[in-house]
Every structure is written in structure tokens, then in C-alpha cells.
Design an enzyme around this catalytic site. Sequence first.
Site, PDB file in Angstrom:
ATOM      1  N   THR A 183       0.818  -1.221   0.000  1.00 49.58           N
ATOM      2  CA  THR A 183       0.000   0.000   0.000  1.00 49.58           C
ATOM      3  C   THR A 183       0.850   1.269   0.000  1.00 49.58           C
ATOM      4  O   THR A 183       1.892   1.332   0.654  1.00 49.58           O
ATOM      5  CB  THR A 183      -0.900   0.011   1.261  1.00 49.58           C
ATOM      6  OG1 THR A 183      -1.669  -1.193   1.247  1.00 49.58           O
ATOM      7  CG2 THR A 183      -1.818   1.207   1.304  1.00 49.58           C
ATOM      8  N   GLU A 472      -6.194  -6.553   3.488  1.00 49.25           N
ATOM      9  CA  GLU A 472      -6.253  -7.725   2.599  1.00 49.25           C
ATOM     10  C   GLU A 472      -7.382  -7.560   1.581  1.00 49.25           C
ATOM     11  O   GLU A 472      -7.985  -8.533   1.132  1.00 49.25           O
ATOM     12  CB  GLU A 472      -6.469  -9.026   3.397  1.00 49.25           C
ATOM     13  CG  GLU A 472      -5.309  -9.422   4.269  1.00 49.25           C
ATOM     14  CD  GLU A 472      -4.142 -10.009   3.497  1.00 49.25           C
ATOM     15  OE1 GLU A 472      -4.314 -10.340   2.324  1.00 49.25           O
ATOM     16  OE2 GLU A 472      -3.055 -10.078   4.088  1.00 49.25           O
TER      17      GLU A 472
HETATM   18  C1  LIG Z   1      -3.951  -1.406  10.515  1.00 51.68           C
HETATM   19  C2  LIG Z   1      -3.601  -1.544   9.079  1.00 51.68           C
HETATM   20  C3  LIG Z   1      -2.627  -2.440   8.688  1.00 51.68           C
HETATM   21  C4  LIG Z   1      -2.243  -2.534   7.353  1.00 51.68           C
HETATM   22  N1  LIG Z   1      -1.198  -3.343   7.016  1.00 51.68           N
HETATM   23  C5  LIG Z   1      -0.710  -3.286   5.745  1.00 51.68           C
HETATM   24  C6  LIG Z   1       0.503  -3.951   5.403  1.00 51.68           C
HETATM   25  O1  LIG Z   1       1.159  -4.589   6.246  1.00 51.68           O
HETATM   26  N2  LIG Z   1       0.946  -3.861   4.125  1.00 51.68           N
HETATM   27  C7  LIG Z   1       0.260  -3.178   3.165  1.00 51.68           C
HETATM   28  O2  LIG Z   1       0.709  -3.153   2.024  1.00 51.68           O
HETATM   29  N3  LIG Z   1      -0.887  -2.531   3.460  1.00 51.68           N
HETATM   30  C8  LIG Z   1      -1.379  -2.562   4.719  1.00 51.68           C
HETATM   31  N4  LIG Z   1      -2.528  -1.880   5.040  1.00 51.68           N
HETATM   32  C9  LIG Z   1      -3.234  -1.141   4.006  1.00 51.68           C
HETATM   33  C10 LIG Z   1      -4.536  -1.781   3.599  1.00 51.68           C
HETATM   34  O3  LIG Z   1      -4.310  -2.960   2.880  1.00 51.68           O
HETATM   35  C11 LIG Z   1      -5.336  -0.744   2.788  1.00 51.68           C
HETATM   36  O4  LIG Z   1      -5.743   0.239   3.714  1.00 51.68           O
HETATM   37  C12 LIG Z   1      -6.518  -1.375   2.085  1.00 51.68           C
HETATM   38  O5  LIG Z   1      -6.090  -2.136   0.999  1.00 51.68           O
HETATM   39  C13 LIG Z   1      -7.517  -0.317   1.576  1.00 51.68           C
HETATM   40  O6  LIG Z   1      -6.896   0.646   0.827  1.00 51.68           O
HETATM   41  P1  LIG Z   1      -7.094   2.196   1.165  1.00 51.68           P
HETATM   42  O7  LIG Z   1      -6.834   2.398   2.599  1.00 51.68           O
HETATM   43  O8  LIG Z   1      -6.316   2.960   0.187  1.00 51.68           O
HETATM   44  O9  LIG Z   1      -8.638   2.459   0.935  1.00 51.68           O
HETATM   45  P2  LIG Z   1      -9.330   3.018  -0.378  1.00 51.68           P
HETATM   46  O10 LIG Z   1      -9.082   2.083  -1.506  1.00 51.68           O
HETATM   47  O11 LIG Z   1      -8.985   4.427  -0.582  1.00 51.68           O
HETATM   48  O12 LIG Z   1     -10.846   2.900   0.068  1.00 51.68           O
HETATM   49  C14 LIG Z   1     -11.542   3.959   0.757  1.00 51.68           C
HETATM   50  C15 LIG Z   1     -13.036   3.790   0.535  1.00 51.68           C
HETATM   51  O13 LIG Z   1     -13.305   3.882  -0.864  1.00 51.68           O
HETATM   52  C16 LIG Z   1     -14.078   2.795  -1.279  1.00 51.68           C
HETATM   53  N5  LIG Z   1     -13.645   2.376  -2.630  1.00 51.68           N
HETATM   54  C17 LIG Z   1     -12.383   2.304  -3.120  1.00 51.68           C
HETATM   55  N6  LIG Z   1     -12.402   1.803  -4.370  1.00 51.68           N
HETATM   56  C18 LIG Z   1     -13.694   1.550  -4.669  1.00 51.68           C
HETATM   57  C19 LIG Z   1     -14.368   0.998  -5.789  1.00 51.68           C
HETATM   58  N7  LIG Z   1     -13.715   0.578  -6.878  1.00 51.68           N
HETATM   59  N8  LIG Z   1     -15.693   0.862  -5.729  1.00 51.68           N
HETATM   60  C20 LIG Z   1     -16.385   1.257  -4.639  1.00 51.68           C
HETATM   61  N9  LIG Z   1     -15.815   1.772  -3.544  1.00 51.68           N
HETATM   62  C21 LIG Z   1     -14.488   1.911  -3.556  1.00 51.68           C
HETATM   63  C22 LIG Z   1     -13.783   1.667  -0.291  1.00 51.68           C
HETATM   64  O14 LIG Z   1     -14.892   0.787  -0.196  1.00 51.68           O
HETATM   65  C23 LIG Z   1     -13.563   2.431   1.007  1.00 51.68           C
HETATM   66  O15 LIG Z   1     -14.776   2.605   1.652  1.00 51.68           O
HETATM   67  C24 LIG Z   1      -2.926  -1.769   6.372  1.00 51.68           C
HETATM   68  C25 LIG Z   1      -3.930  -0.896   6.766  1.00 51.68           C
HETATM   69  C26 LIG Z   1      -4.248  -0.743   8.088  1.00 51.68           C
HETATM   70  C27 LIG Z   1      -5.250   0.286   8.484  1.00 51.68           C
END
Ligand SMILES: Cc1cc2nc3c(=O)[nH]c(=O)nc-3n(C[C@H](O)[C@H](O)[C@H](O)COP(=O)(O)OP(=O)(O)OC[C@H]3O[C@@H](n4cnc5c(N)ncnc54)[C@H](O)[C@@H]3O)c2cc1C
Length: 690
Positions: A183, A472
Site C-alpha cells: 500500500t 487484505e
Molecule cells: C492497521 C492496518 C494495517 C495494514 N497493514 C498493511 C501492510 O502490512 N501492508 C500493506 O501493504 N498494506 C497494509 N494496510 C493497508 C490496507 O491494505 C489498505 O488500507 C486497504 O487495501 C484499503 O486501501 P485504502 O486504505 O487505500 O482504501 P481506499 O481504496 O482508498 O478505500 C476507501 C473507501 O473507498 C471505497 N472504494 C475504493 N475503491 C472503490 C471501488 N472501486 N468501488 C467502490 N468503492 C471503492 C472503499 O470501499 C472504502 O470505503 C494496512 C492498513 C491498516 C489500516
Amino acid sequence: MDPNQAVEDETHPSITAVNRRIQQLSLHLTPLAPLQPSPQLHMLTCAKAANKLEVDKASIQSYMRGKNREIQEKIVEFFESRPDLQTPVGISMDEHRELCMRQLVALVRIAKIRPFRYVVDDPAKYFAITEAVGSVDVSLGIKLGVQFSLWGGSVLNLGTKKHRDKYFEGIDDVDYPGCFAMTELHHGSNVQGLQTTATFDPITDEFIIDTPNDGAIKWWIGNAAVHGKFATVFAKLILPTHDSTKVSDMGVHAFIVPIRNLKTHQTLPGIEIQDCGHKIGLNGVDNGALRFCSVRIPRDNLLNRFGDVSGNGKYTSSLPTINKRFAAMLGELVGGRVGLAYSSVGFLKISVTIAVRYSLLRQQFGPPKQPEVSILDYQSQQHKLMPMLASAYAFHFAAQNLVEKYSEMKQKHDEQLVADVHALSAGLKSYVTSYTAKSLSTCREACGGHGYAAVNRFGSLRNDHDIFQTFEGDNTVLLQQVAADLLKQYKDKFQGGKLSVTWNYLRESMNTYLSQPNPIIARWENTDHLRDPKFQLDAFRYRTSRLLQSAAARLQKHSKTLGSFGAWNRCLNHLITLAESHIESVILARFIEAVQKCPDASSQAALKLVCDLYALDRIWNDIGTYRNVDYVAPNKAKAIHKLTEYLCFQVRNIAGELIDAFDIPASVTRAPIAMQSEAYSQYTHHVGFQ
Ligand SMILES: Cc1cc2nc3c(=O)[nH]c(=O)nc-3n(C[C@H](O)[C@H](O)[C@H](O)COP(=O)(O)OP(=O)(O)OC[C@H]3O[C@@H](n4cnc5c(N)ncnc54)[C@H](O)[C@@H]3O)c2cc1C
């Protein structure tokens, strides 16, 4: 103010306060005494429990008990025997992170549990370990998952023999704590939008890792803020072309990047690490952010299972396109989702156990001049908790089936199976984690004010589990993958293609859908019919087929004017409902199979009751849909409602046995409010009363 009553503050605590604090701490640290029956806290039997089913809970227990129960017991016993490794309520973030690391190292080096050895060879055992460890402390479960499934799993699944040979030992005994850095600040769900680059330099035979702008800083990376020594970094592979001014982007690949010195633990040159700070939950895991500035790594550090670069900069792969390579890479990472679905069912079982046990013990109000009744005798409380208990059973069998399929996939590498597991893990992970997240709040509320005390676990479970809905793969995004897969199968079907195993049912039910619902069956309302698995499955599948057919038609219509992206967005809620409906059908099918296979008649009857409640409650929740198309006539809808209430009541009568059959160690459900004996003494001691 009484001058003898000193004001207690952090610097001058009174002796009483110190004693009290010691007492509180010792309560967290001392393993609980075995449960004793207590006369005034006997569970009340419901007044109308005349035709209660006889349940042999030991028999259900042995039917549900996975073959890896022994290792789970060993883990729980190990932590019970080590009060210094138990997580106290109210621990600070820094202490929690250190404790979590100590817990992990002790598990591996003292208890000699080696999860990494099972990641590929025996995934069922690996998931059983993560479930048990997560029940001790959810942070520990996630820390373990980051080390062995994400960091270790990426090395094993995306790398080749040379990587396995070099890193296996260090990952296995936690000498090489590592991270999974996918991410970025600007991109989470959209992995193909990642911007970090890995540019090949043929002169030095190295890749140069760069963060081109702040949006590309790796964010949320577990194990990065404090403990990680390595990271699997996902970056666009950039190769120089013959024309020296140009480069070519080969798509996202994974690279092993050392981030801290193995001996001194100093951050390595060119790498900047910051701490993502205090989170809503999971504060035992040190999530951090990573920025790379011309960090050089040897060419060998490319995890090259799906694509490789030779010394002269030539790219080779057995897969023809960037998209195929990307799909193959992500396909290898589904294990994390399988694990989250599986663990989430475990948390649902824990919380429903605490809430049901407490509801059986807690008494409020009653008929005039009669003893107060158990709060589980209130219809509203049954309605909150019994379908949840039924769901925990349903999810248990579905998650077990998913783990079996995943293990088979790891052995066979059959393409069809890979696609099936991919969609099923996405669907179950999102459906189960969303359900559990809501249920944790419902359980808290069902336990009234006492549910709010941190010591009773709902708060930490709720906060720690909440993010299961996002990491995930965000649930909303994952459900769309399920919908997309269903639509693909639908299209293939009409082009004469084969449906994959899990989707097979659509063949028949789509044909049924294309004809009108049978007006005679729509009126059948007798109990035998409503409790017939065929009626229940037909109803679930009919709904999915109908949603699928109408979604396909709507998409086709809208794409003419809006294009495919716009049409998808116009139908998005419909598509998500379709995916959920499909997953519910799969869950019900697995539950029905499990009931039918149960060898003991009395256990089978109990499971059948629970399964009927699961099915009819879901049908009732969506009764509008069934009524709209006259799949269910008004008299039948009424009969379904009446029967669902009756089943809730029947399940309530065996709820004590059903939660015991989960066979969760007492120390895991140690919430003082739910201890059968000494319930209130545990609780009153906790706040300092003698
Ligand atoms: C505690 C924690 C641990 C983590 N650990 C890791 C790690 O070890 N390694 C790593 O790589 N990552 C890690 N992550 C990251 C995590 O995998 C991401 O936060 C996750 O994949 C979601 O991505 P984002 O936060 O960018 O959310 P976004 O993709 O920005 O989503 C935000 C909102 O937009 C909506 N949305 C996005 N795209 C769409 C779509 N196409 N259609 C409809 N709605 C949509 C989603 O439903 C959500 O409600 C971690 C996150 C947290 C909070």
C-alpha cells in the site's frame, strides 16, 4: 476538604491506590481458577422449554473440532502458563508493541510452534495456529500474519528456490522480522496504480528502488515502524531499452529490500521510516511508512517466480501480459484473505459465546411476584443473538471448506480451482468480516453497561477486528470481484463454457428463473416444506440467479450510453447485493452438507435446527424481494416469520450447549461477566472490592 484524604496523582499515589492497582494487575496476570458451579447463578431454563431438544454437546464438539485442535490447545496453554506474556487491559502502545514481539518470539522459540513451516505445506494447520494466537491477543495474530503469511508468504510464493534457501530459516525463527510493503499513501485498493519504481541498472546488476513523490510513500506497513529488518516492496519494474533515453514499464513486481541493519538495527541508507502512530485498535502492531531514495538492491532480490530479468536486462516470463502476471502474483496472496475469514469466524464465536452466556445468567424483571427472568428469555434478545449464533455455525463450516479448498489449490495448482478459491476467499472474507464487525457491537449492546467494561473484551475485539473489513482487500472492492466473476461465468455459460464448482448451481437455477415462480409452491406453508433444505437452497439460489440476470441486462443497457466503467458504477449497489446473495447461497449449501454428513443423530437434529434458523432468518430478512416477484405468497411469508420466531426460541433452549460445543477455552472467553461461576466476584474483584 479532608486534609488526610490526599489527592491521588501519578506522582504521589496513595498506598491504597497502589494496592488496588497491584490487585487489578494480578487479576489480569493470574490464570483463572477452574469454573465451579454456583447455586445462585444457575442458568434459568425457559418457562416454555417443554420440547427442548436433547443435545449431546460433546458429540457436536467432536464433529466440529478441527484436526488441528491439539496445537491450538498447546498455544492457549502456553500463554496461560506465562502471565508475563498476557496482554493487560490498558497497556500503552509502546509496551504493547514490545510485548507483542516478545509473545511472537516466545511462541516460536520457547513453545516451539513454527507457523512458517505450515504456510505452504499444511495451510489448515497454519490457519488453526493464527486463530488460537489471535484469541490470545488479536494484535499478536496479525503480527504473526505479517511475519509468516505476508512477508514470509511473499518470499515463498512469489520467489524461487534461491530465495527460499536464503531466507527460510531467518523468517522461521524470527531472526529476520519483515514487512509486506504494498500500500502507498495514494493507492491502497488500486494496486496497479502503485508508483514506487525499481529500475534495473545493468552496469552494477542492481535494482534501484525509488519513491518518486510523497503519494508513493509506502503506508500502513505492519512491522515497519519498529521491528522489521526486511520488506517485500511492490514496485513497477522499469527496464532500460536499447534507445538509452527510453525505459519500459513491466508492471508491478515484488522485491526484497533490507530496511534495517541486521546487527545494529539502524535504518539503512536511503531509507526513511516513520511511525503511523496510535490506531483505533491493533496497537500491538507497529505500522509504519517507508520512503526510498535510490536504494540499491542486488538483481537476485527480485522475487522472480512470474517474471525475471537477466544480467543484460532482458525480461522473461512464462505469462504473456502484464495483466496476467499481475493476476498470478495477486492470486498467490489470497492466503491472507482465507486466514482473515477463518479468524473472523473465531472472533464471532468468542463474542457470541460471551454474550449468550451472560444473557443466560443475567436476570432482569419478571412476572409479578415471581423470580426475575433470564434476559435471553426476552424475544428481542433472542432475536439479536440466536440468528448470530446460527451464523457462527454456518460460517464455521463455510470457512472450513474454504481452507480445505485453499489447501487443495496449494497442492494441485489447478487453474479452475485457483479461480474458484480466489472468488470464494474474496466473498467469504468480506461477508464474514462485515457480519462479525456488526455483531461485535450487537453483542456489546446485548450485555448492557457491563458489555462496555474493557475487561469484558468487546471493546478490544471490536476495535481490533474492525480493520479486517479493509485490509487484505476492502470489502466493497472484494465483493465487486465476486460479482465480476459471476458475470463472467454467466457470459461463459451462454457461450457454452463450463461453470466452476462453486458456481455450478447457477446452471439449474438460472433456467428456473427464466420461467416464472411456481404459483403452487409459492403458497406452500407447512413446516416440513419450509424446513426442507431444497426449498431453502432453491430460494437462495433463485434470488442470486435473478439478481445476476437483471444485473447483466442492466449493465448491457447502461454501457451503451455510459461506457463500461460508468455502467458498472450505475449498477454498483445491485452488483454488491448480487455478490452477497451468492455468498449466502454458498454458505447455506456448505451448512446443509455439514448437517447431512453429521454421523450422530442427536447432533444432526441440533445442527439441522440451527441451519433452519440460519436459512429462514435470511429469507425473512429479504422477504420484500421474494414477495415482489411472488416467489412467496403472503400466507407463506407469514408462515416463514412465525417459524423463524419459533426456531429462535428453540435454539435459545439449547443455546448453552451450542456455545459450549464451540469448545473455546475458558481463558479465551474470560470476560468476567460471562464466567458461569463467581461471575460477580470476578467482576467486583476487578474493580477492587474484596
Ligand atoms: C492497521 C492496518 C494495517 C495494514 N497493514 C498493511 C501492510 O502490512 N501492508 C500493506 O501493504 N498494506 C497494509 N494496510 C493497508 C490496507 O491494505 C489498505 O488500507 C486497504 O487495501 C484499503 O486501501 P485504502 O486504505 O487505500 O482504501 P481506499 O481504496 O482508498 O478505500 C476507501 C473507501 O473507498 C471505497 N472504494 C475504493 N475503491 C472503490 C471501488 N472501486 N468501488 C467502490 N468503492 C471503492 C472503499 O470501499 C472504502 O470505503 C494496512 C492498513 C491498516 C489500516
